[in-house]
Scaffold this active site. Sequence first.
Site, PDB file in Angstrom:
ATOM      1  N   PHE A 250       0.818  -1.228   0.000  1.00 47.57           N
ATOM      2  CA  PHE A 250       0.000   0.000   0.000  1.00 47.57           C
ATOM      3  C   PHE A 250       0.847   1.273   0.000  1.00 47.57           C
ATOM      4  O   PHE A 250       0.395   2.311   0.481  1.00 47.57           O
ATOM      5  CB  PHE A 250      -0.993  -0.012   1.176  1.00 47.57           C
ATOM      6  N   ARG A 332       1.836  15.268  -6.724  1.00 49.83           N
ATOM      7  CA  ARG A 332       0.616  14.575  -7.129  1.00 49.83           C
ATOM      8  C   ARG A 332      -0.612  15.214  -6.484  1.00 49.83           C
ATOM      9  O   ARG A 332      -1.677  15.286  -7.089  1.00 49.83           O
ATOM     10  CB  ARG A 332       0.707  13.077  -6.806  1.00 49.83           C
ATOM     11  N   PHE A 366      -1.005   8.363  -3.242  1.00 49.70           N
ATOM     12  CA  PHE A 366       0.244   9.118  -3.272  1.00 49.70           C
ATOM     13  C   PHE A 366       0.001  10.630  -3.356  1.00 49.70           C
ATOM     14  O   PHE A 366       0.528  11.312  -4.225  1.00 49.70           O
ATOM     15  CB  PHE A 366       1.051   8.626  -4.485  1.00 49.70           C
ATOM     16  N   GLU A 735      -4.688   2.323  -7.427  1.00 54.88           N
ATOM     17  CA  GLU A 735      -4.941   3.446  -6.530  1.00 54.88           C
ATOM     18  C   GLU A 735      -6.247   4.210  -6.769  1.00 54.88           C
ATOM     19  O   GLU A 735      -6.907   4.617  -5.810  1.00 54.88           O
ATOM     20  CB  GLU A 735      -3.781   4.446  -6.608  1.00 54.88           C
TER      21      GLU A 735
HETATM   22  N1  MTE Z   1      -3.735  -4.262  -3.439  1.00 55.92           N
HETATM   23  C1  MTE Z   1      -3.354  -5.145  -2.500  1.00 55.92           C
HETATM   24  N2  MTE Z   1      -4.078  -6.263  -2.331  1.00 55.92           N
HETATM   25  N3  MTE Z   1      -2.263  -4.910  -1.710  1.00 55.92           N
HETATM   26  C2  MTE Z   1      -1.517  -3.764  -1.841  1.00 55.92           C
HETATM   27  O1  MTE Z   1      -0.535  -3.576  -1.129  1.00 55.92           O
HETATM   28  N4  MTE Z   1      -1.209  -1.630  -3.045  1.00 55.92           N
HETATM   29  C3  MTE Z   1      -1.865  -0.572  -3.819  1.00 55.92           C
HETATM   30  C4  MTE Z   1      -2.602  -1.174  -5.017  1.00 55.92           C
HETATM   31  N5  MTE Z   1      -3.420  -2.276  -4.615  1.00 55.92           N
HETATM   32  C5  MTE Z   1      -1.908  -2.816  -2.834  1.00 55.92           C
HETATM   33  C6  MTE Z   1      -3.042  -3.127  -3.636  1.00 55.92           C
HETATM   34  C7  MTE Z   1      -0.934   0.436  -4.300  1.00 55.92           C
HETATM   35  S1  MTE Z   1      -0.468   1.658  -3.249  1.00 55.92           S
HETATM   36  C8  MTE Z   1      -0.458   0.428  -5.583  1.00 55.92           C
HETATM   37  S2  MTE Z   1       0.543   1.667  -6.154  1.00 55.92           S
HETATM   38  C9  MTE Z   1      -0.805  -0.652  -6.524  1.00 55.92           C
HETATM   39  O2  MTE Z   1      -1.636  -1.649  -5.929  1.00 55.92           O
HETATM   40  C10 MTE Z   1       0.491  -1.285  -7.033  1.00 55.92           C
HETATM   41  O3  MTE Z   1       0.252  -2.367  -7.855  1.00 55.92           O
HETATM   42  P1  MTE Z   1      -0.135  -2.236  -9.396  1.00 55.92           P
HETATM   43  O4  MTE Z   1       0.628  -1.095  -9.962  1.00 55.92           O
HETATM   44  O5  MTE Z   1       0.263  -3.541  -9.965  1.00 55.92           O
HETATM   45  O6  MTE Z   1      -1.606  -2.000  -9.436  1.00 55.92           O
HETATM   46  N1  LUZ Z   2       5.482   9.341  -8.302  1.00 53.57           N
HETATM   47  C1  LUZ Z   2       4.247   8.818  -8.293  1.00 53.57           C
HETATM   48  C2  LUZ Z   2       6.515   8.807  -7.638  1.00 53.57           C
HETATM   49  O1  LUZ Z   2       3.355   9.336  -8.925  1.00 53.57           O
HETATM   50  N2  LUZ Z   2       4.038   7.710  -7.594  1.00 53.57           N
HETATM   51  C3  LUZ Z   2       4.993   7.091  -6.886  1.00 53.57           C
HETATM   52  O2  LUZ Z   2       4.715   6.093  -6.250  1.00 53.57           O
HETATM   53  C4  LUZ Z   2       6.312   7.646  -6.907  1.00 53.57           C
HETATM   54  N3  LUZ Z   2       7.330   7.096  -6.246  1.00 53.57           N
HETATM   55  C5  LUZ Z   2       8.540   7.664  -6.275  1.00 53.57           C
HETATM   56  C6  LUZ Z   2       8.719   8.818  -6.998  1.00 53.57           C
HETATM   57  N4  LUZ Z   2       7.720   9.368  -7.667  1.00 53.57           N
HETATM   58 MO1  MOS Z   3       1.357   2.994  -4.350  1.00 49.05          MO
HETATM   59  S1  MOS Z   3       1.157   4.506  -2.984  1.00 49.05           S
HETATM   60  O1  MOS Z   3       2.038   4.076  -5.527  1.00 49.05           O
HETATM   61  O2  MOS Z   3       2.702   2.204  -3.687  1.00 49.05           O
END
Ligand code: MTE
Ligand code: LUZ
Ligand code: MOS
Length: 801
Positions: A250, A332, A366, A735
């Site tokens: 997350f 962001r 983010f 997200e």
């Molecule tokens: N879903 C689960 N089950 N566990 C996680 O930790 N992280 C979230 C989202 N969904 C998360 C999740 C976050 S913060 C991000 S950025 C995206 O998953 C990252 O994975 P993806 O880019 O493959 O969607």
């Molecule tokens: N920018 C963004 C970032 O949009 N998402 C991210 O998770 C991130 N991480 C590092 C630097 N820029």
């Molecule tokens: Mo997700 S907050 O970009 O790991």
Amino acid sequence: MNRAVESFLNTDPAAQAHSGARVGVPRAHESAHLHVAGAAPYVDDIPEVAGTLHAALGLSPVAHGKLRGIDLDKLRSQPGVVAVLTAADIPGSNDCGAIVHDEPILAVGEVQFLGQPVFAIIATERELARRAAALARQVLDIEPLPPVLTAREGHAKGQYVVPPAHLVRGDARAAIAAAPHRLQDRFVLGGQEQFYLEGQISYAVPQEDGCLKVHCSTQHPSEMQHVVAHMLGKQKHHVQVECRRMGGGFGGKESQSAIFASVASLAAFKLGRPVKLRPDRDDDFMITGRRHAFEFDVDVGFDDEGRLLGVEVEMLTNAGWSADLSAAVMGRALCHFDNAYWLPDVAMHGYCARTNTQSNTAFRGFGGPQGAFAIEHVIDTVARRLGRDPLEVRRANFYGVGERDVTPYEQKVEGNVIEPLVADLEASSGYQARRAEIAAWNAQSPVLKRGIALTPVKFGISFNVQHLNQAGALVHLYTDGSALVNHGGTEMGQGLNTKVAQVVAHELGLSFDRIRVTATDTFKVVNTSATAASTGSDLNGKAAQDAARQIRERLAAFAAGKHGGAADEVRFVHDHVEVNGRRVPIEELLVEAYLARVQLWSDGFYATPGLHWDSKNMKGRPFYYFAYGAAVSEVVVDTLTGETKLLRGDLLHDVGKSLNPALDLGQVEGAYIQGMGWLTMEELVWHPKTGALLTHAPSTYKIPTANDAPPVFNARLFDNTNVADSIHRSKAVGEPPLLLGFSVWHAIRDAVSSIGGHRFDPPLRAPATAEAVLDAVEAVQAAAAQACAPSVDAAEAVEAK
Ligand code: MTE
Ligand code: LUZ
Ligand code: MOS
């Protein structure tokens, strides 16, 4: 569940396996059968190598102070203690700052927050290591210095982790001054703990010739490799970081797994023995940061329809003691203040205050959720001031198609489906009829009040740091027709590996069970970006597709050479190759290709095209495309206790052409509930004098459970495609749907607002805990009572409260 998904999941698995479709089908998570059986290994499940030692961190008991000394002898004499490590033991660079190098791994000179790791205990057993580490208060000689504990204080001192950021279009002040109506407001938005179910953990095992293998629960293995190599003064090829899966990240394991990877590695390097570091949950809370809390000051000019003519906003956040990712988070936030709305004249200012608290970091969205929350708050208030339905005011401000369609940062909003999506949800949720029904119900219900709200989402997809938008993959095809895939992304439960496997299966015409995705490993695909910004499947899916395509093209040429016909007419379907009228089992062709010395594996690479960004002026095209969504939530509020209950949630979310509707719906539902938790029940409290985080365990920090899901819960995917050439025209989903949770908070505000006949703005904080709701209820009641006395200005009464 979607009817289409349901009917598919009910079909015979054998039929599924043999259907031609590999992408766009709702298949179960690749590890689901292991998850439910407790057979999916996480880092702590890896069999320990003989001689493994355990580490624990000794934490600063004060928020700010001069570190004068450590009674190492006392620590060394504790039972089971093998070694005590401090900053002085670090051979290379004592730094794990993700972007700015302002973050010592172990404190040196000064301690910067209560919970900062100062020393590490290495002991024969975890429990003994933790017991010795708990002596921190006794062994640390620290001369206290005055701490800065709030963003406001840091801001007043002009103390920032990065310079303030400004995003400006037009002349907001002139537009505000000329507008028929004006709103000046200040409100706060709390932070949020990631609360991954698997806590932070690293297990470092020494290898031959000074090399190190680090098993780490991290979203960013390459960054862990970088930090560890730097710390040890080694080359990157000495350090292998592996992550098969996380029990959730997350955002909390994007940069902040580094302290744990570093300390485990330092100990393993120093002692030549395997060392595992798994902090307990309380320490995890005390050491790591979380979602940034924000404070907003807004100045808004609007017309009779509620159109926002000019907006100036100051966003202030507590970055904590170091920069971490705060600059990008604020970037962001500024780029999401517009959310779904066209803002002709706007001035935004972002301040990341440096304080003596944990360093705040990435958390799902983010900064995007924080920025968008602010404009939704503004619109809700504007609607009340005008006596209009907030949905009507939202509509009046939506981005247009072909006009009113350029964001404040000058990216054109393409593929805009806000209007049709919201109209679809408005109808399917029965929003208008329910609103009327709720008003009638509230009129006869003095204590319980219901509320409803519809909020939209627009979310930009891509890292807002351009170079991070790249990925690599390896696809290996064995002669038996099975494939092994490796890519730079990490699996944290979101289903990335499942989607990437589907992409490869589709490209090679293989059934899904012939594809295996292996652990993320810095010795395989290198120089990877974090799995973050929701880009995991966009980037790694494209990279894996590229690799698979190269193999397919080679095989097609070989097949055509052997059997005749044109190479570009060779088809790969159902584990067979169709060539010149023949249908050959893939393994047969593969054996022939192998004997003919055809390369049956390939690398693949992808870099998102068309992005550019002027970070100084905050203009350009930071996002490849936008994802959209909307939610309707209905709540009931007990105005005597402040308790709230979510009664119904209707979600409609745009994932383009879904790669996997089952996984996508899971992400949409989960993100909505996580967003609701943030805005309704997850409250963080620091001691105002000492800076101790008081809510550092599930006993004091409440996340949603299954019971908090609404009894009526309708989640749907919006039928759409992606105007950008994304992987199979899908859209990122990780997200964006977190912002759907806004509707719950707004429904609560709507319920509280009904007490005063929607004439007074409820000064409702976020999170809307029972206490916050009760405060808002009392303020509205007081305002309503005073409004009966002709001489008192009701709005002033609310403000006074
Ligand atoms: N879903 C689960 N089950 N566990 C996680 O930790 N992280 C979230 C989202 N969904 C998360 C999740 C976050 S913060 C991000 S950025 C995206 O998953 C990252 O994975 P993806 O880019 O493959 O969607
Ligand atoms: N920018 C963004 C970032 O949009 N998402 C991210 O998770 C991130 N991480 C590092 C630097 N820029
Ligand atoms: Mo997700 S907050 O970009 O790991």
